[in-house]
Write a protein that holds these residues in place. Structure first.
Motif, PDB file in Angstrom:
ATOM      1  N   ILE A  60      -3.034   3.003  -6.893  1.00  0.00           N
ATOM      2  CA  ILE A  60      -2.806   1.728  -6.213  1.00  0.00           C
ATOM      3  C   ILE A  60      -4.120   1.125  -5.732  1.00  0.00           C
ATOM      4  N   ASN A  61      -5.153   1.959  -5.549  1.00  0.00           N
ATOM      5  CA  ASN A  61      -6.456   1.458  -5.124  1.00  0.00           C
ATOM      6  C   ASN A  61      -7.123   0.609  -6.206  1.00  0.00           C
ATOM      7  N   ALA A  62      -6.667   0.768  -7.446  1.00  0.00           N
ATOM      8  CA  ALA A  62      -7.231  -0.016  -8.541  1.00  0.00           C
ATOM      9  C   ALA A  62      -6.668  -1.432  -8.581  1.00  0.00           C
ATOM     10  N   HIS A  63      -5.706  -1.733  -7.716  1.00  0.00           N
ATOM     11  CA  HIS A  63      -5.039  -3.033  -7.719  1.00  0.00           C
ATOM     12  C   HIS A  63      -5.508  -3.869  -6.529  1.00  0.00           C
ATOM     13  N   SER A  64      -6.798  -4.124  -6.498  1.00  0.00           N
ATOM     14  CA  SER A  64      -7.371  -4.856  -5.372  1.00  0.00           C
ATOM     15  C   SER A  64      -7.258  -6.369  -5.517  1.00  0.00           C
ATOM     16  N   ASP A  72       0.820  -1.205   0.000  1.00  0.00           N
ATOM     17  CA  ASP A  72       0.000   0.000   0.000  1.00  0.00           C
ATOM     18  C   ASP A  72       0.858   1.261   0.000  1.00  0.00           C
ATOM     19  N   ASP A  73       0.528   2.169  -0.912  1.00  0.00           N
ATOM     20  CA  ASP A  73       1.203   3.464  -1.044  1.00  0.00           C
ATOM     21  C   ASP A  73       2.654   3.346  -1.492  1.00  0.00           C
ATOM     22  N   VAL A  74       3.058   2.166  -1.986  1.00  0.00           N
ATOM     23  CA  VAL A  74       4.462   1.994  -2.403  1.00  0.00           C
ATOM     24  C   VAL A  74       4.570   1.439  -3.823  1.00  0.00           C
ATOM     25  N   LEU A  75       4.077   0.195  -4.075  1.00  0.00           N
ATOM     26  CA  LEU A  75       4.256  -0.400  -5.397  1.00  0.00           C
ATOM     27  C   LEU A  75       3.329  -1.582  -5.604  1.00  0.00           C
ATOM     28  N   VAL A  76       3.294  -2.056  -6.861  1.00  0.00           N
ATOM     29  CA  VAL A  76       2.632  -3.316  -7.214  1.00  0.00           C
ATOM     30  C   VAL A  76       3.606  -4.132  -8.067  1.00  0.00           C
ATOM     31  N   ARG A  77       3.502  -5.464  -7.939  1.00  0.00           N
ATOM     32  CA  ARG A  77       4.292  -6.391  -8.747  1.00  0.00           C
ATOM     33  C   ARG A  77       3.374  -7.489  -9.261  1.00  0.00           C
ATOM     34  N   CYS A  78       3.730  -7.993 -10.442  1.00  0.00           N
ATOM     35  CA  CYS A  78       3.019  -9.138 -11.009  1.00  0.00           C
ATOM     36  C   CYS A  78       4.023  -9.977 -11.795  1.00  0.00           C
ATOM     37  N   TYR A  79       4.342 -11.158 -11.280  1.00  0.00           N
ATOM     38  CA  TYR A  79       5.269 -12.074 -11.932  1.00  0.00           C
ATOM     39  C   TYR A  79       4.456 -13.242 -12.483  1.00  0.00           C
ATOM     40  N   ASP A  80       4.398 -13.357 -13.803  1.00  0.00           N
ATOM     41  CA  ASP A  80       3.617 -14.419 -14.456  1.00  0.00           C
ATOM     42  C   ASP A  80       4.523 -15.452 -15.106  1.00  0.00           C
ATOM     43  N   THR A  81       4.239 -16.712 -14.836  1.00  0.00           N
ATOM     44  CA  THR A  81       4.882 -17.818 -15.539  1.00  0.00           C
ATOM     45  C   THR A  81       3.799 -18.614 -16.244  1.00  0.00           C
ATOM     46  N   ARG A  82       3.903 -18.709 -17.563  1.00  0.00           N
ATOM     47  CA  ARG A  82       2.963 -19.493 -18.363  1.00  0.00           C
ATOM     48  C   ARG A  82       3.703 -20.692 -18.949  1.00  0.00           C
ATOM     49  N   GLN A 101      -4.042  -7.079 -15.816  1.00  0.00           N
ATOM     50  CA  GLN A 101      -4.661  -6.341 -16.919  1.00  0.00           C
ATOM     51  C   GLN A 101      -4.058  -4.949 -17.054  1.00  0.00           C
ATOM     52  N   PHE A 102      -3.729  -4.334 -15.929  1.00  0.00           N
ATOM     53  CA  PHE A 102      -3.097  -3.019 -15.950  1.00  0.00           C
ATOM     54  C   PHE A 102      -1.758  -3.072 -16.681  1.00  0.00           C
ATOM     55  N   PHE A 103      -0.931  -4.046 -16.335  1.00  0.00           N
ATOM     56  CA  PHE A 103       0.376  -4.138 -16.982  1.00  0.00           C
ATOM     57  C   PHE A 103       0.248  -4.486 -18.465  1.00  0.00           C
ATOM     58  N   GLU A 104      -0.762  -5.268 -18.822  1.00  0.00           N
ATOM     59  CA  GLU A 104      -1.007  -5.534 -20.238  1.00  0.00           C
ATOM     60  C   GLU A 104      -1.333  -4.242 -20.976  1.00  0.00           C
ATOM     61  N   SER A 105      -2.081  -3.352 -20.313  1.00  0.00           N
ATOM     62  CA  SER A 105      -2.526  -2.119 -20.971  1.00  0.00           C
ATOM     63  C   SER A 105      -1.397  -1.120 -21.176  1.00  0.00           C
ATOM     64  N   ILE A 106      -0.330  -1.213 -20.364  1.00  0.00           N
ATOM     65  CA  ILE A 106       0.770  -0.246 -20.489  1.00  0.00           C
ATOM     66  C   ILE A 106       2.032  -0.875 -21.071  1.00  0.00           C
TER      67      ILE A 106
END
Length: 289
Positions: free
Chosen positions: A258-262, A210-220, A269-274
């Motif tokens: 960051i509130n959008a990353h619930s 919260d109030d710092v960062l988001v991460r998303c590590y995907d392995t397919r 989806q956010f990272f896909e969009s950017i």
């Protein structure tokens, strides 16, 4: 265990025997044995074992220690697996610098002299359980090895993956989850589905501080299934690691706050969009069996 969406035998597959506790189910299809196992939260004895083996006193509050996936290529006796223990072992082997939550950073800035006078030591470990774990591979009778993966220009056959083939076997569950002492949330989730033409696994580590960062590590991980049971196989693994700070998010408008990353899906989806902004690592490899 997983869910059989369509009768496997109608597509040349068969159910594997269910475990006595009902937590493990599997399917045999075209030279593969694919099993998923659910788990209750680890008991104190298991936690003690993990702490001793990983040399840590810091573990996720929700640890599903017996959960995992096992995809076995019968002819080669090679297993592609995902487990909570190996994920946490990867966290310990590849530690990232510790993240400071905003309240800690503000407190330290207001007490610089006191910190120096008292000799307070900063937190020196990654308390977010960020893991680059992308599954592990072993051949029966041999230890896990990473060198079996080779870089490739071949990608996942998304056209085949997106076809409306019947889903024979499906599962989704967490390996671990933590609320990070009320400073956010992280979780490692597995999704798997088996169709007559292919199987597919998504392992997703998601973090929101919260109030710092988001991460998303995907392995397919993906494998097209040949028509012959004994035929060889090519397994494709695609690893993508994305991260964005609150500062970077604030420059992208209110929809990127960051509130959008619930939940993990919104962050993905956010990272896909950017894309490719925010992506720090991307690699495609193959395992030839």
């Amino acid at each position: 265990g997983g869910v059989f969406v369509t009768t496997p035998r109608s597509e040349g597959a068969e159910r594997m025997p269910e475990s006595d506790d009902g937590q493990e189910r599997g399917i045999r299809i075209k030279g593969w044995e694919i099993k998923s196992r659910h788990s209750s939260i680890a008991d104190s004895e298991t936690i003690d074992t993990y702490e001793a083996q990983l040399q840590t006193k810091h573990l996720p509050e929700l640890l599903f220690s017996s959960a995992g996936l096992d995809l076995k290529h019968v002819q080669s006796q090679v297993h592609v697996c995902f487990t909570a223990f190996e994920a946490l072992r990867s966290w310990k082997l590849h530690p990232l610098p510790p993240i400071q939550v905003r309240v800690s950073r503000d407190w330290q800035q207001s007490r610089i002299q006191d910190i120096q006078d008292l000799g307070v030591k900063p937190m020196d470990y990654d308390w977010t359980f960020t893991t680059p774990y992308a599954g592990h591979v072993f051949r029966e009778g041999c230890p896990p090895e990473e060198s079996v993966w080779r870089d490739t220009s071949l990608g996942i056959d998304r056209e085949l993956l997106m076809r409306r083939d019947p889903i024979l076997f499906y599962d989704e569950f967490d390996l671990f989850e933590s609320e990070l002492d009320d400073h956010g949330m992280c979780k490692l989730t597995l999704k798997m589905r088996v169709m007559p033409t292919c199987w597919y696994v998504l392992a997703r580590y998601w973090l929101r501080v919260d109030d710092v960062l988001v991460r998303c590590y995907d392995t397919r991980v993906f494998c097209a299934l040949g028509d012959e049971v004994g035929s060889g196989a090519r397994v494709i693994r695609e690893v993508k690691q994305c991260e964005a700070s609150l500062e970077a998010l604030s420059r992208m408008g209110p929809n990127a706050s960051i509130n959008a990353h619930s939940d993990p899906e919104k962050t993905a989806q956010f990272f896909e969009s950017i894309a490719p902004s925010g992506m720090g690592y991307f690699k495609v490899q193959e395992l030839q069996l």
